[in-house]
Scaffold this motif. Structure first.
Motif, PDB file in Angstrom:
ATOM      1  N   ALA A  35       1.053  -0.736  -0.063  1.00 30.84           N
ATOM      2  CA  ALA A  35       0.382   0.257   0.146  1.00 30.84           C
ATOM      3  C   ALA A  35       1.012   1.692  -0.053  1.00 30.84           C
ATOM      4  N   GLY A  36       2.341   1.140   0.796  1.00 26.32           N
ATOM      5  CA  GLY A  36       3.173   2.141   0.569  1.00 26.32           C
ATOM      6  C   GLY A  36       3.535   2.536  -0.614  1.00 26.32           C
ATOM      7  N   LEU A  37       3.690   1.767  -1.299  1.00 22.89           N
ATOM      8  CA  LEU A  37       4.081   2.168  -2.918  1.00 22.89           C
ATOM      9  C   LEU A  37       3.268   2.607  -3.575  1.00 22.89           C
ATOM     10  N   SER A  38       1.930   2.342  -3.574  1.00 21.49           N
ATOM     11  CA  SER A  38       1.149   3.233  -4.268  1.00 21.49           C
ATOM     12  C   SER A  38       0.627   4.537  -3.488  1.00 21.49           C
ATOM     13  N   THR A  39       0.656   4.211  -2.358  1.00 24.03           N
ATOM     14  CA  THR A  39       0.389   5.595  -2.246  1.00 24.03           C
ATOM     15  C   THR A  39       2.025   6.825  -2.040  1.00 24.03           C
ATOM     16  N   VAL A  40       2.929   6.651  -2.113  1.00 23.00           N
ATOM     17  CA  VAL A  40       3.906   7.528  -2.143  1.00 23.00           C
ATOM     18  C   VAL A  40       3.983   7.542  -3.750  1.00 23.00           C
ATOM     19  N   ALA A  41       3.466   7.041  -4.248  1.00 25.68           N
ATOM     20  CA  ALA A  41       3.481   7.138  -6.415  1.00 25.68           C
ATOM     21  C   ALA A  41       2.388   8.486  -6.350  1.00 25.68           C
ATOM     22  N   HIS A  42       1.352   8.377  -5.801  1.00 29.16           N
ATOM     23  CA  HIS A  42      -0.044   9.322  -6.041  1.00 29.16           C
ATOM     24  C   HIS A  42       0.389  10.712  -5.148  1.00 29.16           C
ATOM     25  N   VAL A  43       0.785  10.595  -3.921  1.00 34.68           N
ATOM     26  CA  VAL A  43       1.114  11.615  -3.475  1.00 34.68           C
ATOM     27  C   VAL A  43       2.924  12.930  -3.473  1.00 34.68           C
ATOM     28  N   LEU A  44       3.873  12.294  -3.679  1.00 43.57           N
ATOM     29  CA  LEU A  44       5.257  12.461  -3.828  1.00 43.57           C
ATOM     30  C   LEU A  44       5.477  12.430  -5.456  1.00 43.57           C
ATOM     31  N   PRO A  45       6.117  13.385  -6.142  1.00 44.70           N
ATOM     32  CA  PRO A  45       6.820  13.757  -7.293  1.00 44.70           C
ATOM     33  C   PRO A  45       7.384  12.407  -7.640  1.00 44.70           C
ATOM     34  N   PRO A  46       7.903  11.847  -8.398  1.00 46.25           N
ATOM     35  CA  PRO A  46       9.044  10.962  -9.077  1.00 46.25           C
ATOM     36  C   PRO A  46      10.295  11.794  -8.719  1.00 46.25           C
ATOM     37  N   LEU A  66      -2.277 -15.516 -11.303  1.00 43.77           N
ATOM     38  CA  LEU A  66      -3.796 -15.191 -11.077  1.00 43.77           C
ATOM     39  C   LEU A  66      -2.791 -13.890 -10.917  1.00 43.77           C
ATOM     40  N   GLY A  67      -1.926 -13.803 -10.197  1.00 45.68           N
ATOM     41  CA  GLY A  67      -1.407 -11.658  -9.595  1.00 45.68           C
ATOM     42  C   GLY A  67      -1.266 -11.164 -10.970  1.00 45.68           C
ATOM     43  N   ALA A  68      -0.368 -11.843 -12.206  1.00 44.09           N
ATOM     44  CA  ALA A  68      -0.325 -11.257 -13.007  1.00 44.09           C
ATOM     45  C   ALA A  68      -1.439 -11.233 -13.872  1.00 44.09           C
ATOM     46  N   ALA A  69      -2.789 -11.952 -13.706  1.00 46.56           N
ATOM     47  CA  ALA A  69      -3.469 -11.483 -14.980  1.00 46.56           C
ATOM     48  C   ALA A  69      -4.643  -9.994 -14.272  1.00 46.56           C
ATOM     49  N   VAL A  70      -4.400  -9.907 -12.583  1.00 46.49           N
ATOM     50  CA  VAL A  70      -5.126  -9.356 -11.585  1.00 46.49           C
ATOM     51  C   VAL A  70      -4.193  -7.875 -12.115  1.00 46.49           C
ATOM     52  N   GLY A  71      -2.574  -8.172 -11.774  1.00 40.33           N
ATOM     53  CA  GLY A  71      -1.863  -6.575 -12.654  1.00 40.33           C
ATOM     54  C   GLY A  71      -2.519  -6.199 -13.900  1.00 40.33           C
ATOM     55  N   GLY A  72      -2.982  -7.272 -14.824  1.00 44.68           N
ATOM     56  CA  GLY A  72      -3.166  -6.144 -16.453  1.00 44.68           C
ATOM     57  C   GLY A  72      -4.246  -6.204 -16.078  1.00 44.68           C
ATOM     58  N   PHE A  73      -5.352  -6.312 -15.500  1.00 46.73           N
ATOM     59  CA  PHE A  73      -6.798  -5.981 -15.358  1.00 46.73           C
ATOM     60  C   PHE A  73      -6.508  -4.474 -14.676  1.00 46.73           C
ATOM     61  N   THR A  74      -5.490  -4.621 -13.833  1.00 47.77           N
ATOM     62  CA  THR A  74      -6.064  -3.378 -12.584  1.00 47.77           C
ATOM     63  C   THR A  74      -5.320  -2.237 -14.185  1.00 47.77           C
ATOM     64  N   LEU A  75      -4.093  -2.825 -14.908  1.00 49.22           N
ATOM     65  CA  LEU A  75      -3.490  -1.769 -15.790  1.00 49.22           C
ATOM     66  C   LEU A  75      -4.652  -1.016 -16.499  1.00 49.22           C
ATOM     67  N   LEU A  76      -5.878  -2.294 -17.459  1.00 49.04           N
ATOM     68  CA  LEU A  76      -6.604  -1.805 -18.199  1.00 49.04           C
ATOM     69  C   LEU A  76      -7.471  -0.968 -17.678  1.00 49.04           C
ATOM     70  N   THR A  86      -4.517   2.492 -13.161  1.00 47.81           N
ATOM     71  CA  THR A  86      -3.356   3.152 -13.422  1.00 47.81           C
ATOM     72  C   THR A  86      -1.832   2.577 -12.821  1.00 47.81           C
ATOM     73  N   VAL A  87      -0.788   2.470 -13.521  1.00 46.02           N
ATOM     74  CA  VAL A  87      -0.191   1.426 -12.576  1.00 46.02           C
ATOM     75  C   VAL A  87       0.728   1.596 -11.194  1.00 46.02           C
ATOM     76  N   THR A  88       0.117   2.974 -10.908  1.00 47.81           N
ATOM     77  CA  THR A  88       0.067   3.268  -9.893  1.00 47.81           C
ATOM     78  C   THR A  88      -0.565   2.753  -8.451  1.00 47.81           C
ATOM     79  N   ASP A  89      -1.330   2.079  -9.186  1.00 50.72           N
ATOM     80  CA  ASP A  89      -2.396   1.885  -8.344  1.00 50.72           C
ATOM     81  C   ASP A  89      -2.243   0.463  -7.579  1.00 50.72           C
ATOM     82  N   LEU A  90      -1.503  -0.176  -8.403  1.00 52.95           N
ATOM     83  CA  LEU A  90      -1.025  -1.725  -8.376  1.00 52.95           C
ATOM     84  C   LEU A  90      -0.812  -1.766  -6.641  1.00 52.95           C
TER      85      LEU A  90
END
Length: 396
Positions: A274-285, A340-350, A353-357
């Motif tokens: 969860a921290g990965l996505s939170t940082v990606a949404h809150v902080l600039p690269p 299943l994880g790779a499939a869920v990740g691909g579905f999320t990208l569709l 966004t990638v930062t929601d993974l």
């Protein structure tokens, strides 16, 4: 160990070079991610079936055949110019890997005295740990500098070297008289009351991590300044943390018991993802890199710290006599989760966004810890004895 190193490198490295494969084959990153699902699903389904069907085949010949096929399949993967050609090669790779790994573990345990069995199996599986820590980052760097096809060529060469090592090192009658569990015996173990729910915890754990890991190169390119070969350095950090996590998880399981380690590792793993996505949404690269790398360290530690505790817990449920069967099932359920994880990740990208993974992966880990706690509560309600302390080295 060289054989499992080659298998581990091939199985995990593709996540780092997915953008390269997608660009070369002119497909989306989400579709390229299905190559991970294809490999993992083929491994999960084929491994128990092929292991049971080849139970009477000479172990030495079987390992040589499996590793030879694995080497040739990597050559096919490096040579193909279509998505479906690469997908077919991945199926062949998975079948060869699923036949090699459990038989290598079984043979390692049979070739040495009982008091050295845990160490022998650990040596075989050390190849996987080293692959995660070193092989995958090197594959990422090589794939970005030399082209993704060269990563498959490199694994083909390593696999060929493993074949030579097997020819030189294995006695002609190695593993003679070994007995392999039939499919009926595997199903009988799976039908035990606590086994199936516990294996589903393994699947949910694997889904959570692979939702993110499958597309980690794209995530890092979006959330941080890392690009191309630099992704390999981040994966080295993750892999090194994973290797340390296995050791910490095993020692903690001996001291604290499997329940405490599983509960803690899954909970912290959910927070890390969860921290990965939170940082990606809150902080600039430009300033997100340090916290992202810290989250990846926690992710690697807790993800693989869970594994020896989960294996130990499964042995506690079925007993040492049935340990080989239940651990083989655990590997299949793990690879099912990877698929299943790779499939869920691909579905999320569709659909996002990638930062929601990371948030999606964290939800899967929360589902895993919830299922684990409910399974334990049900076991206590039925009067199941408390955990015994079983060394995780026996479950490697």
């Amino acid at each position: 160990a060289l054989g499992t190193f080659a298998i581990g490198t091939e199985g995990f490295m593709i996540a780092a070079i997915l953008p390269n494969i997608a660009a070369d084959l002119v497909i989306s990153v989400a579709l390229a991610g299905s190559l991970i699902s294809i490999f993992a699903l083929a491994y999960a389904l084929s491994s128990p079936i092929l292991t049971a069907l080849t139970g009477r085949v000479d172990r030495r010949k079987l390992l040589l055949a499996a590793m030879t096929i694995f080497s040739l399949a990597n050559v096919v993967a490096a040579s193909t110019h279509t998505f479906w050609g690469l997908a077919a090669a991945r199926v062949l790779l998975a079948c060869a890997a699923g036949m090699y790994t459990p038989n290598a573990n079984a043979l390692a345990g049979a070739l040495v005295p009982p008091e050295r069995r845990g160490r022998a199996i650990a040596i075989v599986n050390a190849g996987l740990t080293v692959a995660i820590a070193i092989g995958v980052p090197l594959g990422a760097v090589a794939g970005n500098r030399l082209g993704w096809r060269m990563t498959f060529v490199g694994v083909a060469v390593m696999s060929a070297a493993a074949v030579v090592g097997l020819l030189a090192g294995l006695p002609a009658r190695a593993g003679a008289g070994m007995v392999t569990a039939t499919l009926r015996e595997r199903v009988r173990v799976l039908r035990q009351t606590r086994v199936a729910p516990t294996l589903l915890v393994t699947t949910a754990w694997a889904v959570g991590t692979y939702t993110v890991y499958s597309f980690i190169a794209s995530f890092l390119a979006t959330a941080t300044p890392l690009r191309g070969p630099q992704v390999g350095y981040a994966l080295f950090l993750w892999g090194a943390s994973a290797g340390v996590g296995v050791i910490i998880g095993g020692n903690a399981t001996d001291k604290l018991g499997a329940r405490a380690v599983i509960r803690t590792s899954l909970s912290v793993l959910a927070l890390a993802l969860a921290g990965l996505s939170t940082v990606a949404h809150v902080l600039p690269p430009t300033i997100a890199l340090p916290p992202v790398l810290l989250a990846m360290i926690a992710w690697g530690l807790c993800h693989w710290g869970f594994f020896p505790a989960q294996q130990t817990g499964l042995i506690q449920i079925v007993g040492l006599k049935l340990a080989p069967i239940v651990l083989s099932l655990n590997a299949s359920f793990m690879y099912l989760g990877f698929s299943l994880g790779a499939a869920v990740g691909g579905f999320t990208l569709l659909h996002a966004t990638v930062t929601d993974l990371g948030w999606v992966g964290a939800a899967c880990e929360l589902a895993a810890v919830t299922l684990f706690l409910k399974t334990r509560a049900a076991a206590r309600a039925q009067g199941t004895p408390a955990d015994e302390r079983i060394s995780p080295c026996a479950s490697t």
